[in-house]
Design a protein around this motif. Structure first.
Motif, PDB file in Angstrom:
ATOM      1  N   LEU A 288       1.032  -1.226   0.022  1.00  0.00           N
ATOM      2  CA  LEU A 288       0.044  -0.116  -0.143  1.00  0.00           C
ATOM      3  C   LEU A 288       0.903   1.359  -0.016  1.00  0.00           C
ATOM      4  O   LEU A 288       0.513   2.053  -0.867  1.00  0.00           O
ATOM      5  CB  LEU A 288      -0.937   0.068   1.176  1.00  0.00           C
ATOM      6  N   SER A 289       1.980   1.322   0.626  1.00  0.00           N
ATOM      7  CA  SER A 289       3.003   2.378   0.677  1.00  0.00           C
ATOM      8  C   SER A 289       3.379   2.427  -0.676  1.00  0.00           C
ATOM      9  O   SER A 289       3.591   3.653  -1.303  1.00  0.00           O
ATOM     10  CB  SER A 289       3.937   2.109   1.724  1.00  0.00           C
ATOM     11  N   HIS A 290       3.508   1.433  -1.477  1.00  0.00           N
ATOM     12  CA  HIS A 290       4.147   1.653  -2.878  1.00  0.00           C
ATOM     13  C   HIS A 290       3.216   2.238  -3.658  1.00  0.00           C
ATOM     14  O   HIS A 290       3.529   3.256  -4.499  1.00  0.00           O
ATOM     15  CB  HIS A 290       4.623   0.214  -3.145  1.00  0.00           C
ATOM     16  N   ALA A 291       1.908   1.708  -3.475  1.00  0.00           N
ATOM     17  CA  ALA A 291       0.697   2.226  -4.329  1.00  0.00           C
ATOM     18  C   ALA A 291       0.623   3.914  -4.257  1.00  0.00           C
ATOM     19  O   ALA A 291       0.635   4.800  -4.978  1.00  0.00           O
ATOM     20  CB  ALA A 291      -0.329   1.631  -4.232  1.00  0.00           C
ATOM     21  N   ALA A 292       0.420   4.372  -2.724  1.00  0.00           N
ATOM     22  CA  ALA A 292       0.404   5.528  -2.538  1.00  0.00           C
ATOM     23  C   ALA A 292       1.504   6.217  -2.857  1.00  0.00           C
ATOM     24  O   ALA A 292       1.274   7.742  -3.456  1.00  0.00           O
ATOM     25  CB  ALA A 292      -0.064   5.699  -1.080  1.00  0.00           C
ATOM     26  N   ALA A 293       2.782   6.072  -2.565  1.00  0.00           N
ATOM     27  CA  ALA A 293       3.739   6.737  -2.659  1.00  0.00           C
ATOM     28  C   ALA A 293       3.922   7.321  -4.187  1.00  0.00           C
ATOM     29  O   ALA A 293       4.431   8.364  -4.761  1.00  0.00           O
ATOM     30  CB  ALA A 293       5.285   6.419  -2.419  1.00  0.00           C
ATOM     31  N   GLY A 294       4.061   6.203  -5.170  1.00  0.00           N
ATOM     32  CA  GLY A 294       3.832   6.465  -6.646  1.00  0.00           C
ATOM     33  C   GLY A 294       2.825   7.370  -6.919  1.00  0.00           C
ATOM     34  O   GLY A 294       3.011   8.404  -7.816  1.00  0.00           O
ATOM     35  N   ALA A 295       1.683   7.257  -6.660  1.00  0.00           N
ATOM     36  CA  ALA A 295       0.802   8.122  -6.861  1.00  0.00           C
ATOM     37  C   ALA A 295       0.876   9.627  -6.422  1.00  0.00           C
ATOM     38  O   ALA A 295       0.649  10.770  -6.952  1.00  0.00           O
ATOM     39  CB  ALA A 295      -0.809   7.755  -6.610  1.00  0.00           C
ATOM     40  N   MET A 296       1.180   9.908  -5.122  1.00  0.00           N
ATOM     41  CA  MET A 296       1.686  11.007  -4.437  1.00  0.00           C
ATOM     42  C   MET A 296       2.723  11.843  -5.150  1.00  0.00           C
ATOM     43  O   MET A 296       2.667  12.750  -5.220  1.00  0.00           O
ATOM     44  CB  MET A 296       1.797  10.831  -2.941  1.00  0.00           C
ATOM     45  N   VAL A 297       3.680  11.036  -5.499  1.00  0.00           N
ATOM     46  CA  VAL A 297       5.242  11.703  -5.977  1.00  0.00           C
ATOM     47  C   VAL A 297       4.675  12.301  -7.322  1.00  0.00           C
ATOM     48  O   VAL A 297       5.086  13.235  -7.746  1.00  0.00           O
ATOM     49  CB  VAL A 297       5.979  10.588  -6.044  1.00  0.00           C
ATOM     50  N   GLU A 298       3.693  11.740  -8.083  1.00  0.00           N
ATOM     51  CA  GLU A 298       3.299  12.279  -9.213  1.00  0.00           C
ATOM     52  C   GLU A 298       2.557  13.487  -9.239  1.00  0.00           C
ATOM     53  O   GLU A 298       2.821  14.403  -9.887  1.00  0.00           O
ATOM     54  CB  GLU A 298       2.602  11.163 -10.143  1.00  0.00           C
ATOM     55  N   ARG A 299       1.985  13.519  -8.111  1.00  0.00           N
ATOM     56  CA  ARG A 299       1.023  14.908  -7.847  1.00  0.00           C
ATOM     57  C   ARG A 299       2.037  15.830  -7.119  1.00  0.00           C
ATOM     58  O   ARG A 299       1.477  16.973  -6.940  1.00  0.00           O
ATOM     59  CB  ARG A 299      -0.073  14.500  -6.823  1.00  0.00           C
ATOM     60  N   GLY A 300       3.189  15.600  -6.473  1.00  0.00           N
ATOM     61  CA  GLY A 300       4.048  16.225  -5.891  1.00  0.00           C
ATOM     62  C   GLY A 300       3.527  16.652  -4.262  1.00  0.00           C
ATOM     63  O   GLY A 300       4.153  17.603  -3.796  1.00  0.00           O
ATOM     64  N   ARG A 301       2.693  15.963  -3.970  1.00  0.00           N
ATOM     65  CA  ARG A 301       2.132  15.933  -2.488  1.00  0.00           C
ATOM     66  C   ARG A 301       1.639  14.742  -1.888  1.00  0.00           C
ATOM     67  O   ARG A 301       1.043  13.990  -2.702  1.00  0.00           O
ATOM     68  CB  ARG A 301       1.263  17.339  -2.431  1.00  0.00           C
ATOM     69  N   GLY A 302       1.543  14.866  -0.397  1.00  0.00           N
ATOM     70  CA  GLY A 302       0.719  13.513   0.061  1.00  0.00           C
ATOM     71  C   GLY A 302       1.736  13.141   1.300  1.00  0.00           C
ATOM     72  O   GLY A 302       2.683  13.898   1.694  1.00  0.00           O
ATOM     73  N   ALA A 303       1.032  12.168   2.198  1.00  0.00           N
ATOM     74  CA  ALA A 303       1.836  11.614   3.278  1.00  0.00           C
ATOM     75  C   ALA A 303       1.323  10.293   3.455  1.00  0.00           C
ATOM     76  O   ALA A 303       0.191   9.930   3.184  1.00  0.00           O
ATOM     77  CB  ALA A 303       1.209  12.643   4.505  1.00  0.00           C
ATOM     78  N   ILE A 304       2.361   9.552   3.957  1.00  0.00           N
ATOM     79  CA  ILE A 304       1.963   8.090   4.625  1.00  0.00           C
ATOM     80  C   ILE A 304       2.305   8.109   5.993  1.00  0.00           C
ATOM     81  O   ILE A 304       3.359   8.602   6.482  1.00  0.00           O
ATOM     82  CB  ILE A 304       3.050   7.201   3.844  1.00  0.00           C
ATOM     83  N   LEU A 305       1.338   7.634   6.829  1.00  0.00           N
ATOM     84  CA  LEU A 305       1.428   7.518   8.091  1.00  0.00           C
ATOM     85  C   LEU A 305       1.486   5.840   8.318  1.00  0.00           C
ATOM     86  O   LEU A 305       0.415   5.246   8.197  1.00  0.00           O
ATOM     87  CB  LEU A 305       0.527   8.239   8.944  1.00  0.00           C
ATOM     88  N   ASN A 306       2.526   5.437   9.160  1.00  0.00           N
ATOM     89  CA  ASN A 306       2.619   3.865   9.588  1.00  0.00           C
ATOM     90  C   ASN A 306       2.448   3.664  10.859  1.00  0.00           C
ATOM     91  O   ASN A 306       3.376   4.393  11.500  1.00  0.00           O
ATOM     92  CB  ASN A 306       3.635   3.154   8.727  1.00  0.00           C
ATOM     93  N   VAL A 307       1.612   2.971  11.276  1.00  0.00           N
ATOM     94  CA  VAL A 307       1.476   2.790  12.682  1.00  0.00           C
ATOM     95  C   VAL A 307       2.492   1.721  13.260  1.00  0.00           C
ATOM     96  O   VAL A 307       2.364   0.570  13.058  1.00  0.00           O
ATOM     97  CB  VAL A 307      -0.055   2.348  13.202  1.00  0.00           C
ATOM     98  N   GLY A 308       3.506   2.150  13.939  1.00  0.00           N
ATOM     99  CA  GLY A 308       4.428   1.047  14.286  1.00  0.00           C
ATOM    100  C   GLY A 308       4.018   1.013  15.966  1.00  0.00           C
ATOM    101  O   GLY A 308       2.969   0.780  16.443  1.00  0.00           O
ATOM    102  N   SER A 309       5.131   0.647  16.886  1.00  0.00           N
ATOM    103  CA  SER A 309       5.096   0.662  18.249  1.00  0.00           C
ATOM    104  C   SER A 309       6.258   0.685  18.940  1.00  0.00           C
ATOM    105  O   SER A 309       7.247   0.643  18.475  1.00  0.00           O
ATOM    106  CB  SER A 309       4.512  -1.004  18.385  1.00  0.00           C
ATOM    107  N   ILE A 310       6.104   1.277  20.372  1.00  0.00           N
ATOM    108  CA  ILE A 310       7.590   1.242  21.050  1.00  0.00           C
ATOM    109  C   ILE A 310       7.921  -0.330  21.154  1.00  0.00           C
ATOM    110  O   ILE A 310       9.336  -0.327  21.368  1.00  0.00           O
ATOM    111  CB  ILE A 310       7.157   1.517  22.375  1.00  0.00           C
ATOM    112  N   ALA A 311       7.109  -1.286  20.788  1.00  0.00           N
ATOM    113  CA  ALA A 311       7.617  -2.715  20.513  1.00  0.00           C
ATOM    114  C   ALA A 311       8.733  -2.854  19.695  1.00  0.00           C
ATOM    115  O   ALA A 311       9.463  -4.031  19.946  1.00  0.00           O
ATOM    116  CB  ALA A 311       6.364  -3.713  20.642  1.00  0.00           C
ATOM    117  N   ALA A 312       8.743  -2.075  18.783  1.00  0.00           N
ATOM    118  CA  ALA A 312       9.844  -2.025  17.896  1.00  0.00           C
ATOM    119  C   ALA A 312      11.250  -2.158  18.222  1.00  0.00           C
ATOM    120  O   ALA A 312      12.265  -2.692  17.741  1.00  0.00           O
ATOM    121  CB  ALA A 312       9.876  -1.012  16.855  1.00  0.00           C
ATOM    122  N   LEU A 313      11.435  -1.570  19.459  1.00  0.00           N
ATOM    123  CA  LEU A 313      12.711  -1.497  20.085  1.00  0.00           C
ATOM    124  C   LEU A 313      13.022  -2.601  21.056  1.00  0.00           C
ATOM    125  O   LEU A 313      13.934  -2.783  21.596  1.00  0.00           O
ATOM    126  CB  LEU A 313      12.835  -0.222  20.951  1.00  0.00           C
TER     127      LEU A 313
END
Length: 261
Positions: free
Chosen positions: A117-142
Motif C-alpha cells: 500500500l505504501s508503494h501504491a500511495a507513494a507512486g501516486a503522491m509523488v506524481e502529484r507532488g504532495r501527500g503523506a504516508i503514516l505507518n502505525v508502529g509501536s514502542i515494541a519495535a525497540l
C-alpha cells in the motif's frame, strides 16, 4: 490533504483516526474486514462531520484484497492525500508452537500490506507532488517481544528509509510508535495486560492527535507522550543483551486462538 485512507478503520486507533480526520473535514476511505461496522461508521461520520465516507471492505491477509486497496490508492480521478497504514493483528501466542498460518497472516497484515500500500500511495503522491504516508508502529519495535516486535521493527526501519527516498518530492513518511494504548487490541488478541499499572497507558485520542500533528510537521519518527519518549531513549542506549532480558511474551487470557485486530 483532501481524502485520507485508513486501514483497520473499524476499531481501535483506526476508528479514532477516522473520527479525527473526518472532524478535520477530510473525506475518508474506510478499510477493514467488517462491512457492518464500516457501513455504520461511514453513516456516523457523514452525519456528524459532513464529509464523504467511502467503505472499502478488504481482508489484508488476502493478496487480491490488498491489490484492490492499492488500486484505489493509485486512482488518479480520486486522489488520496494521506494513507494511514494502521491495521494490526494480535496473535496472543508465542512463535514457537503457534500455528504458522496465523503467523503468516500477521506478517501479511503488518508487513506485506504496509509495503504494497505504501508503494501504491507513494507512486501516486509523488506524481502529484504532495501527500503523506503514516505507518502505525509501536514502542515494541525497540524490544524483543516475539514476532510483533519484529514486524513493528520492520515498519519503523521501512518508514525511515521511505522518508529518505521521498525527500524533496513533496511527500512525507511518518511512523508513529505508541506505547500501551487503551483500545480493543489486547482484548481481541486475548493478551492479559492486567499486571500493568494505569500509568503506562495512553488514550487513543491523544495518540492519534499527536501522530497527525507530527504528519503535518513532516516528522519521521513520532512517539506520543513524554513518558514513552523517555522509555524509547533509554531502551536505545541499552545493550541488546539487556533488551533481550527484559523482553517478555504476554500470555493469552485463555487458550483459544486470538482473532484479528
Amino acid at each position: 490533504m483532501g481524502t485520507a485512507l485508513v486501514t483497520g478503520a473499524s476499531a481501535g486507533l483506526g476508528l479514532e483516526f477516522a473520527w479525527q480526520l473526518a472532524t478535520a473535514k477530510h473525506d475518508v476511505v474506510l478499510v477493514a474486514r467488517d462491512e457492518e461496522r464500516l457501513t455504520r461508521l461511514a453513516a456516523q461520520l457523514e452525519a456528524a462531520a459532513g464529509v464523504h465516507a467511502e467503505v472499502l471492505v478488504a481482508d489484508l491477509t488476502r493478496d487480491e484484497d490488498v491489490a484492490r486497496v492499492a488500486e484505489r490508492l493509485r486512482d488518479p480521478e480520486r486522489p488520496v492525500g494521506l494513507l494511514v497504514n494502521n491495521a494490526g493483528l494480535g496473535l496472543g501466542k508465542p512463535f514457537v508452537g503457534n500455528d504458522i498460518d496465523a503467523e503468516v497472516k500477521a506478517l501479511d497484515v503488518m508487513v506485506r500490506a504496509v509495503l504494497v500500500l505504501s508503494h501504491a500511495a507513494a507512486g501516486a503522491m509523488v506524481e502529484r507532488g504532495r501527500g503523506a504516508i503514516l505507518n502505525v508502529g509501536s514502542i515494541a519495535a525497540l524490544m524483543a517481544s516475539g514476532t510483533y516486535s519484529a514486524h513493528k521493527a520492520w515498519v519503523r526501519s521501512f518508514t525511515e528509509s521511505l522518508a529518505v527516498e521521498l525527500k524533496g518530492t513533496g511527500v512525507t513518511a511518518t511512523v508513529v510508535n505508541p506505547g500501551f494504548t487503551h483500545t480493543e487490541f489486547h482484548e481481541r488478541g486475548q493478551i492479559d495486560m492486567s499486571s500493568f499499572p494505569e500509568l503506562v497507558w495512553l488514550n487513543a485520542e491523544d495518540v492519534v492527535a499527536a501522530a497527525l500533528a507530527d504528519v503535518r510537521r513532516g516528522v519521521v519518527i513520532s512517539t506520543p507522550s513524554a513518558r514513552y519518549r523517555t522509555v524509547s531513549a533509554i531502551v536505545r542506549t541499552l545493550p541488546r543483551s539487556a533488551v533481550r532480558r527484559i523482553g517478555k511474551y504476554r500470555r493469552p487470557m485463555d487458550e483459544t486462538a486470538a482473532p484479528d485486530a
